[in-house]
Motif scaffolding. Structure first.
Motif, short mmCIF file in Angstrom:
data_model
loop_
_atom_site.label_atom_id
_atom_site.label_comp_id
_atom_site.label_asym_id
_atom_site.label_seq_id
_atom_site.Cartn_x
_atom_site.Cartn_y
_atom_site.Cartn_z
N ARG A 228 -6.84 8.45 -20.84
CA ARG A 228 -5.46 8.84 -20.49
C ARG A 228 -5.33 9.08 -18.98
N ASN A 229 -6.35 9.72 -18.41
CA ASN A 229 -6.35 9.95 -16.96
C ASN A 229 -6.40 8.64 -16.19
N ASP A 230 -7.16 7.68 -16.71
CA ASP A 230 -7.23 6.36 -16.07
C ASP A 230 -5.88 5.67 -16.11
N ILE A 231 -5.17 5.81 -17.23
CA ILE A 231 -3.85 5.21 -17.34
C ILE A 231 -2.91 5.81 -16.29
N MET A 232 -3.04 7.09 -16.02
CA MET A 232 -2.18 7.75 -15.05
C MET A 232 -2.39 7.24 -13.62
N LYS A 233 -3.50 6.52 -13.40
CA LYS A 233 -3.81 6.02 -12.05
C LYS A 233 -3.32 4.60 -11.81
N ILE A 234 -2.80 3.92 -12.84
CA ILE A 234 -2.43 2.53 -12.66
C ILE A 234 -1.06 2.41 -12.02
N LYS A 235 -0.67 1.17 -11.73
CA LYS A 235 0.57 0.92 -11.01
C LYS A 235 1.77 1.51 -11.73
N THR A 236 2.66 2.08 -10.95
CA THR A 236 3.78 2.83 -11.52
C THR A 236 4.73 1.96 -12.34
N GLN A 237 4.83 0.63 -12.02
CA GLN A 237 5.83 -0.18 -12.71
C GLN A 237 5.58 -0.33 -14.20
N TYR A 238 4.31 -0.16 -14.66
CA TYR A 238 4.11 -0.23 -16.11
C TYR A 238 3.25 0.91 -16.65
N ARG A 239 3.04 1.94 -15.84
CA ARG A 239 2.24 3.09 -16.28
C ARG A 239 2.85 3.77 -17.51
N THR A 240 4.16 4.02 -17.47
CA THR A 240 4.83 4.72 -18.57
C THR A 240 4.73 3.95 -19.88
N LYS A 241 4.89 2.62 -19.80
CA LYS A 241 4.82 1.79 -21.00
C LYS A 241 3.41 1.78 -21.58
N VAL A 242 2.40 1.69 -20.70
CA VAL A 242 1.01 1.71 -21.16
C VAL A 242 0.72 3.03 -21.88
N LEU A 243 1.14 4.12 -21.27
CA LEU A 243 0.92 5.45 -21.86
C LEU A 243 1.64 5.58 -23.20
N SER A 244 2.84 5.03 -23.27
CA SER A 244 3.63 5.10 -24.50
C SER A 244 2.93 4.35 -25.63
N ILE A 245 2.45 3.13 -25.36
CA ILE A 245 1.76 2.35 -26.40
C ILE A 245 0.45 3.02 -26.78
N PHE A 246 -0.31 3.48 -25.79
CA PHE A 246 -1.60 4.15 -26.06
C PHE A 246 -1.40 5.35 -26.98
N ASP A 247 -0.38 6.16 -26.69
CA ASP A 247 -0.13 7.35 -27.51
C ASP A 247 0.35 6.99 -28.92
N GLN A 248 1.00 5.82 -29.06
CA GLN A 248 1.59 5.46 -30.35
C GLN A 248 0.70 4.57 -31.22
N ILE A 249 -0.48 4.20 -30.75
CA ILE A 249 -1.33 3.30 -31.53
C ILE A 249 -1.57 3.82 -32.95
N PRO A 250 -1.94 5.10 -33.16
CA PRO A 250 -2.12 5.57 -34.54
C PRO A 250 -0.86 5.41 -35.39
N GLY A 251 0.29 5.72 -34.79
CA GLY A 251 1.55 5.60 -35.53
C GLY A 251 1.88 4.16 -35.87
N LEU A 252 1.64 3.24 -34.93
CA LEU A 252 1.90 1.83 -35.17
C LEU A 252 1.03 1.29 -36.31
N LEU A 253 -0.22 1.72 -36.33
CA LEU A 253 -1.15 1.22 -37.35
C LEU A 253 -0.95 1.90 -38.70
N SER A 254 -0.20 2.98 -38.73
CA SER A 254 0.09 3.67 -39.99
C SER A 254 1.17 2.96 -40.80
N LYS A 255 1.93 2.07 -40.13
CA LYS A 255 3.00 1.36 -40.82
C LYS A 255 2.44 0.24 -41.70
N HIS A 256 3.25 -0.20 -42.63
CA HIS A 256 2.80 -1.24 -43.57
C HIS A 256 2.41 -2.53 -42.85
#
Length: 452
Positions: A228-256
């Protein structure tokens, strides 16, 4: 504790074949054991070795690269003196550890390999290695190999189960079920792999603490924080999206369906907005991407559709710790519930993720298939994974359905087989039960996935 890793044999092959004509770059995610294996290899296979850890930002070492690359006698003398290592031509190796922290060292490989005195091993975390090469010329004298978390075989080696592995391989080759007691033992081993994962430090802590999950879980959470800390160091134009997907991976995989529905992430979102996001997560080897193949008649990669993607975490042990907070793990005894087949919620997520992890470790790219029926207004065919033999002349594909429960139907897979039967080699169902062949489908226990 040093873990036996398959990549050791690849390093040995490089050393014997290249004989100093190419450096080797070991790429991979953070904390998978790149530095450990490089140093262990150097100790065993060379008369002496010199390890430069660029994360330590040693000014004297960095100055050597800036000042003395055109005076290599002085360059090697200064390094040898600084590290108190006697370098022997053609019998010593120099390790550039965390080379992404000092790109000039990677750029110097061309010059150093041409000199021919020593071998060179580089290790780098892909999280930042690609972003730190804009101003350097990447050396053609560099060969790269990817390193993953421990696969199922390596995990079994660590637990001393070589004989069980050999028995599993024999049964797979003969298409025979395991003896019932050994099947149960193999399933218990598989569940331990699914829960602990393949990150070396958690595995070592699990073994050293008499198979207690607590210390391993704490270490996995430290690794997730590091990512998560490494994600915070990446380029600002897609940092938020990367963090959002990373945080949601368990939720995405819980769907059918488990695939990413972009409008569910943020209203109005679409696939192209997340292209860099998934590239970064996959290129860092934090995640394993699985793309839809909408017409698997010729070749999977030719017909991949990147607007439909499933995103698996690169290590299933990390996924478990990512999915539950520490209180949930402790209060609900999640580890014990999964070991005893009593956790129905989320178990499908873990099963599919670990199968993806095992297939990737075997060198497969991941694809899935769905067919939408306009008549029924829903998907009437869904296949979790398709792998292929990559042959141009005798192309065959192998559909795989993953079933975490013991009761299931095969209707979807049967329709897929009927539709594409001329191109199918074998069809597989991966389930918790013993091996059985049913209506031409090879149903294998989850632990046999490493045989595919």
């Amino acid at each position: 504790m040093i873990l036996k890793r398959k990549i050791y044999s690849k390093l040995l092959e490089w050393k014997n074949k290249c004989k100093g004509t190419k450096a080797i770059l070991v790429e991979g995610a953070r904390r998978i054991g790149k530095s450990t294996i490089a140093e262990e290899f150097a100790k065993r296979e060379y008369e002496s070795y010199l390890l430069i850890d660029f994360s330590k930002k040693d000014k004297l070492v960095e100055e050597c690269f800036h000042t003395y690359l055109n005076k290599l006698d002085d360059f090697f003398m200064l390094l040898s003196t600084h590290y108190s290592v006697n370098l022997v031509p053609r019998k010593s190796v120099i390790i550039f550890d965390e080379v992404q922290m000092f790109p000039q060292a990677r750029a110097a490989i061309k010059h150093l390999v041409a000199d021919g005195r020593y071998d060179y091993i580089e290790t780098g975390s892909l999280i930042s290695i690609k972003e730190n090469v804009q101003d350097i010329l990447l050396p053609s004298e560099e060969r790269s190999i990817k390193m993953y978390p421990l696969d199922f075989e390596e995990f079994a080696w660590a637990l001393g189960e070589e004989l069980l592995l050999n028995y599993i391989k024999t049964c797979f080759e003969k298409k025979e079920p395991l003896e019932r007691g050994l099947h149960n033992k193999a399933m218990m081993l598989f569940k331990q792999y699914m829960l602990v994962g393949g990150m070396p430090k958690p595995v070592i802590l699990y073994i050293q603490n008499a198979k207690n999950f607590a210390a391993a879980d704490a270490e996995k959470r430290d690794i997730l924080k590091l990512y998560r800390n490494d994600i915070m160091k990446i380029k600002t134009q897609y940092r938020t999206k990367v963090l959002s997907i990373f945080d949601q991976i368990p939720g995405l995989l819980s769907k059918h369906e488990k695939r990413v529905v972009f409008k569910d992430i943020q209203e109005g979102s679409y696939a192209d907005q997340y292209r860099d996001t998934f590239f970064w997560l996959a290129d860092s080897m934090i995640s394993n991407e699985c793309f839809m193949c909408n017409d698997p008649n010729v070749g999977l990669s030719v017909n991949e559709d990147r607007t439909y993607v499933k995103c698996y975490l690169g290590d299933t042990g990390l996924l478990l710790s990512h999915a539950f907070d520490e209180n949930e793990i402790l209060e609900n005894e999640v580890y014990m519930q999964i070991l005893n087949d009593k956790l129905s919620i989320n178990e499908g997520m873990l099963y599919e993720n670990v199968i993806a992890q095992m297939l990737v470790a075997n060198g497969h790219r991941l694809y899935f298939y769905t067919h939408y029926s306009y008549e029924k207004h829903r998907n009437d065919i869904e296949v979790d994974f398709i792998i292929s033999n990559n042959s141009k002349l005798k192309y065959k594909m192998y559909p795989i359905e993953v079933k975490s429960g013991k009761n299931y139907t095969t209707a979807s897979l049967n329709k897929f087989i009927e539709k594409y039967k001329s191109r199918i080699g074998e069809s597989y169902i991966i389930h918790p039960k013993n091996l059985i062949i049913k209506d031409g489908i090879v149903c294998i226990p989850a632990y046999m996935t490493f045989c595919l």
